[in-house]
Design a protein around this motif. Structure first.
Motif, mmCIF file in Angstrom:
data_model
loop_
_atom_site.group_PDB
_atom_site.id
_atom_site.type_symbol
_atom_site.label_atom_id
_atom_site.label_comp_id
_atom_site.label_asym_id
_atom_site.label_seq_id
_atom_site.Cartn_x
_atom_site.Cartn_y
_atom_site.Cartn_z
ATOM 1 N N ILE A 17 3.164 10.295 32.209
ATOM 2 C CA ILE A 17 3.851 10.156 33.492
ATOM 3 C C ILE A 17 4.442 8.764 33.649
ATOM 4 C CG2 ILE A 17 3.523 10.204 35.996
ATOM 5 C CD1 ILE A 17 1.250 12.184 35.508
ATOM 6 N N LYS A 18 5.652 8.714 34.175
ATOM 7 C CA LYS A 18 6.296 7.446 34.494
ATOM 8 C C LYS A 18 6.361 7.299 36.018
ATOM 9 C CE LYS A 18 9.230 7.313 30.381
ATOM 10 N NZ LYS A 18 10.608 7.192 29.868
ATOM 11 N N PRO A 19 6.372 6.059 36.512
ATOM 12 C CA PRO A 19 6.464 5.870 37.959
ATOM 13 C C PRO A 19 7.814 6.336 38.482
ATOM 14 C CG PRO A 19 6.720 3.772 36.814
ATOM 15 C CD PRO A 19 6.327 4.783 35.780
ATOM 16 N N GLY A 20 7.857 6.695 39.745
ATOM 17 C CA GLY A 20 9.121 7.129 40.350
ATOM 18 C C GLY A 20 8.869 8.159 41.422
ATOM 19 N N GLY A 21 9.954 8.746 41.915
ATOM 20 C CA GLY A 21 9.840 9.734 42.967
ATOM 21 C C GLY A 21 9.277 11.042 42.466
ATOM 22 N N SER A 22 9.116 11.976 43.387
ATOM 23 C CA SER A 22 8.491 13.256 43.054
ATOM 24 C C SER A 22 9.431 14.208 42.346
ATOM 25 C CB SER A 22 8.001 13.922 44.342
ATOM 26 O OG SER A 22 9.105 14.292 45.156
ATOM 27 N N CYS A 23 10.730 13.973 42.457
ATOM 28 C CA CYS A 23 11.772 14.866 41.913
ATOM 29 C C CYS A 23 11.838 16.202 42.642
ATOM 30 C CB CYS A 23 11.584 15.105 40.413
ATOM 31 S SG CYS A 23 12.009 13.669 39.402
ATOM 32 N N LEU A 24 11.178 16.315 43.788
ATOM 33 C CA LEU A 24 11.223 17.556 44.550
ATOM 34 C C LEU A 24 12.574 17.776 45.222
ATOM 35 C CD1 LEU A 24 7.672 17.534 46.160
ATOM 36 C CD2 LEU A 24 8.458 18.814 44.158
ATOM 37 N N GLU A 25 13.448 16.756 45.171
ATOM 38 C CA GLU A 25 14.803 16.924 45.699
ATOM 39 C C GLU A 25 15.693 17.701 44.736
ATOM 40 O OE1 GLU A 25 15.006 12.926 43.513
ATOM 41 O OE2 GLU A 25 13.535 14.192 44.531
ATOM 42 N N TRP A 26 15.129 18.099 43.599
ATOM 43 C CA TRP A 26 15.890 18.854 42.606
ATOM 44 C C TRP A 26 15.443 20.313 42.529
ATOM 45 C CZ3 TRP A 26 20.249 16.852 41.315
ATOM 46 C CH2 TRP A 26 20.402 15.460 41.260
ATOM 47 N N GLY A 27 14.970 20.851 43.647
ATOM 48 C CA GLY A 27 14.616 22.259 43.666
ATOM 49 C C GLY A 27 15.807 23.146 43.357
ATOM 50 N N ILE A 28 15.531 24.288 42.788
ATOM 51 C CA ILE A 28 16.578 25.239 42.395
ATOM 52 C C ILE A 28 16.656 26.379 43.401
ATOM 53 C CG2 ILE A 28 17.359 26.872 40.638
ATOM 54 C CD1 ILE A 28 15.769 25.216 38.578
ATOM 55 N N CYS A 29 17.864 26.675 43.845
ATOM 56 C CA CYS A 29 18.134 27.911 44.579
ATOM 57 C C CYS A 29 18.976 28.799 43.673
ATOM 58 C CB CYS A 29 18.872 27.652 45.893
ATOM 59 S SG CYS A 29 19.280 29.189 46.778
ATOM 60 N N GLY A 30 18.464 29.954 43.324
ATOM 61 C CA GLY A 30 19.217 30.887 42.498
ATOM 62 C C GLY A 30 20.217 31.667 43.322
ATOM 63 N N VAL A 31 21.317 32.042 42.687
ATOM 64 C CA VAL A 31 22.349 32.849 43.340
ATOM 65 C C VAL A 31 22.701 34.022 42.430
ATOM 66 C CG1 VAL A 31 24.756 32.928 44.094
ATOM 67 C CG2 VAL A 31 23.327 30.961 44.706
ATOM 68 N N GLY A 32 22.671 35.208 42.987
ATOM 69 C CA GLY A 32 23.116 36.399 42.274
ATOM 70 C C GLY A 32 24.436 36.874 42.851
ATOM 71 N N LEU A 33 25.373 37.229 41.997
ATOM 72 C CA LEU A 33 26.706 37.632 42.444
ATOM 73 C C LEU A 33 26.907 39.144 42.440
ATOM 74 C CD1 LEU A 33 28.921 35.006 40.571
ATOM 75 C CD2 LEU A 33 28.116 34.937 42.941
ATOM 76 N N LEU A 34 26.057 39.866 41.745
ATOM 77 C CA LEU A 34 26.259 41.299 41.567
ATOM 78 C C LEU A 34 25.239 42.101 42.368
ATOM 79 C CD1 LEU A 34 26.739 41.254 37.683
ATOM 80 C CD2 LEU A 34 28.523 41.211 39.447
ATOM 81 N N PRO A 35 25.596 43.297 42.803
ATOM 82 C CA PRO A 35 24.625 44.129 43.526
ATOM 83 C C PRO A 35 23.332 44.339 42.735
ATOM 84 C CG PRO A 35 26.831 45.043 43.735
ATOM 85 C CD PRO A 35 26.928 43.910 42.737
ATOM 86 N N GLY A 36 23.446 44.432 41.411
ATOM 87 C CA GLY A 36 22.267 44.625 40.574
ATOM 88 C C GLY A 36 21.302 43.455 40.603
#
Length: 523
Positions: free
Chosen positions: A77-96
């Motif tokens: 581990i290196k010092p620094g922020g939590s990196c929780l500002e890089w959460g992923i929101c997935g997006v689906g474009l198709l009905p499936g």
């Protein structure tokens, strides 16, 4: 107990130690505070590969920054922020894509990644870096609003090699495609990935919000350049001034991605339930190997991916060509030769002495000569590693999956090598033979008389050509300009292809594999 046991320990002993039906309560669940996550990355096209690759690297990073210790081979581990500002929101474009939305929502967007090692070892971990998912057709405005927020700094893509609406031969965006036309005439109501990106960038420009970075994670030569072509061309159809601004202001870094990720099966879900008593609607299985090389061009900022093994470089091209022309081309070789011989799995084909010898011969004689020097990579060792990966029977990757979308994959993984060797006067015999094996397979029957199932977006165009080929028009299949360009009119390639197709019909795949592996004449 969590800190002392690995995922494989839990797999072997978990039922004796801890019983759970909830991913959030699993001892393998994330130790970081997911409630504090902010969407920094919007990812379009959430499938198995994204969840086994980009999402896993982000999960590793958040885990380490939370002080939970190393995870999946990460560095200290290196010092620094939590990196929780890089959460992923997935997006689906198709009905499936509603199926993915429902699976993730039902379990707090957590899912299990199961790394399958040779010999039967399983190494599961619960991934938490995806904290939200939106189905775009349900609420396009909500997706656009999310992409327009200042906190969204990266939009990444896995929409398949054929999803960029760019002609493989000309490299031009297909402005006549229905999706492109719709998004150009109704820019505020997009339906395609590029329509959403263009409209979100337009809004950010109007609001004075810096643009996000667009990062393609698909297996494409120059995937950043291809993504730029698609986005800028889509914008130019409705707003040329906006297109110019995007071209000059938005970063499109290229990257090379690598992790074999077969489709999840019902058996995988059942095995997870029996092994850990965990109910997961859609886990992901993958090999233990993973690699990610990224062009370091992120003006809006990026996660410190280098802390978890990502190679951040100035030039991705050497790594990209290595992967596309060695690994991905090998997959095509395994698929098309193996399917002719009636095989089902990649590990079965890779363990076959004749196929393996042929693939190595192709790599050594034709593919490697077209590569640039790859910093930090021993190509002999890389090829050996490929076969260690291919023969991992636990992955059970199917030749059907590898052969899917061959009309898009073969031009990117194999035909570029053929063209480079034609230009340089190098050998093309083995490349032409691989094309002949594919073409013969498109006729729909293997050497045992069993059906070869074809799943290809150009099937309606290619299957009639394969039928004409079977009827005696030997170059009908390679006459498809959208796939082969002018290769059918190149006398040297045309002759080699016809000779190999005739030899396959006459001698059969196995005898031809053996003959070609010992063949040294430049053709």
């Amino acid at each position: 107990m969590k800190a002392e046991l690995t995922g494989s320990d839990w797999w072997q002993h978990g039922k004796d130690l801890f019983l759970t039906t909830s991913l959030t309560e699993s001892p393998l669940a994330p130790d970081y505070d997911r409630s504090a996550m902010i969407t920094g990355i919007v990812h379009i096209g959430v499938g198995g590969f994204h969840r086994a690759h980009e999402a896993v690297y982000l999960d590793r990073l958040m885990h380490r920054r939370a002080g939970a210790g190393p995870r999946d081979g990460a560095e200290p581990i290196k010092p620094g922020g939590s990196c929780l500002e890089w959460g992923i929101c997935g997006v689906g474009l198709l009905p499936g894509d509603a199926r993915m939305r429902d699976a993730l929502e039902s379990q707090g967007h957590l899912y299990t990644l199961i790394r399958k090692h040779p010999g039967g070892l399983r190494d599961p971990v619960v991934i938490g870096s995806i904290h939200d998912y939106r189905l775009a057709p349900d609420d396009p405005e909500a997706v656009l609003a999310l992409m327009s927020r200042p906190t969204t700094r990266i939009v990444s893509l896995t929409i398949t090699e054929g999803g960029y609406n760019v002609d493989d031969v000309t490299g031009e965006f297909r402005t006549f495609s229905p999706g492109a036309v719709h998004d150009a005439t109704h820019p505020g109501e997009p339906t395609t990935a590029f329509g959403y990106i263009v409209e979100a960038l337009r809004r950010r420009r109007a609001d004075g919000t810096p643009p996000f970075t667009v990062m393609s994670c698909d297996n494409l030569p120059g995937n950043g350049k291809v993504a730029r072509t698609a986005v800028v061309s889509q914008a130019a159809m409705s707003d040329p001034e906006l297109a110019d601004w995007i071209d000059g202001s938005v970063a499109f870094p290229s990257c090379m991605v690598d992790r074999i990720t077969p489709q999840t099966t019902l058996a995988d879900i059942d095995e997870l339930r029996r092994g850990l008593d965990i109910e997961d609607a859609w886990p992901v299985v993958c090999e233990p190997f993973t690699q990610w090389v990224i062009e370091d061009d992120f003006p809006a900022g990026r996660p410190p991916w280098e802390e978890v093994g990502v190679q951040m470089v100035n030039d991705v091209v050497p790594y990209e060509l290595m992967k596309l022309r060695l690994l991905n081309a090998s997959h095509q070789g395994l698929a098309h030769w193996g399917r002719l011989l009636g095989m089902e799995y990649a590990h079965e084909a890779a363990a076959d002495a004749d196929i393996a010898t042929w693939v190595r011969a192709y790599l050594e004689r034709e593919a490697r000569a077209t590569l640039r020097s790859v910093p930090g990579i021993d190509l002999d060792e890389y090829v050996d590693t490929l076969f260690w990966r291919f023969t991992n029977e636990a992955i059970a990757d199917t030749l059907f999956r590898l052969a899917q979308d061959a009309s898009s994959r073969m031009p990117k993984f194999v035909l570029g090598t053929v063209r480079d060797n034609l230009t340089a006067g190098g050998p093309i015999r083995l490349g032409a033979a691989m094309v002949a094996a594919w073409a013969l397979g498109e006729e729909g029957v293997d050497e045992n008389g069993e059906e070869i199932v074809i799943d290809d977006p150009l099937a309606e165009e290619l299957l009639p050509l394969a039928a004409a080929q079977k009827a005696g028009h030997e170059t009908a299949f390679i006459s498809h300009e959208g796939v082969f360009g002018d290769l059918a009119t190149d006398e040297r390639f045309r002759r080699a292809f016809v000779e190999e197709l005739d030899a396959l019909r006459r001698d059969g795949a196995r005898e031809r594999l053996q003959a070609l592996a010992g063949h040294t004449r430049v053709a």
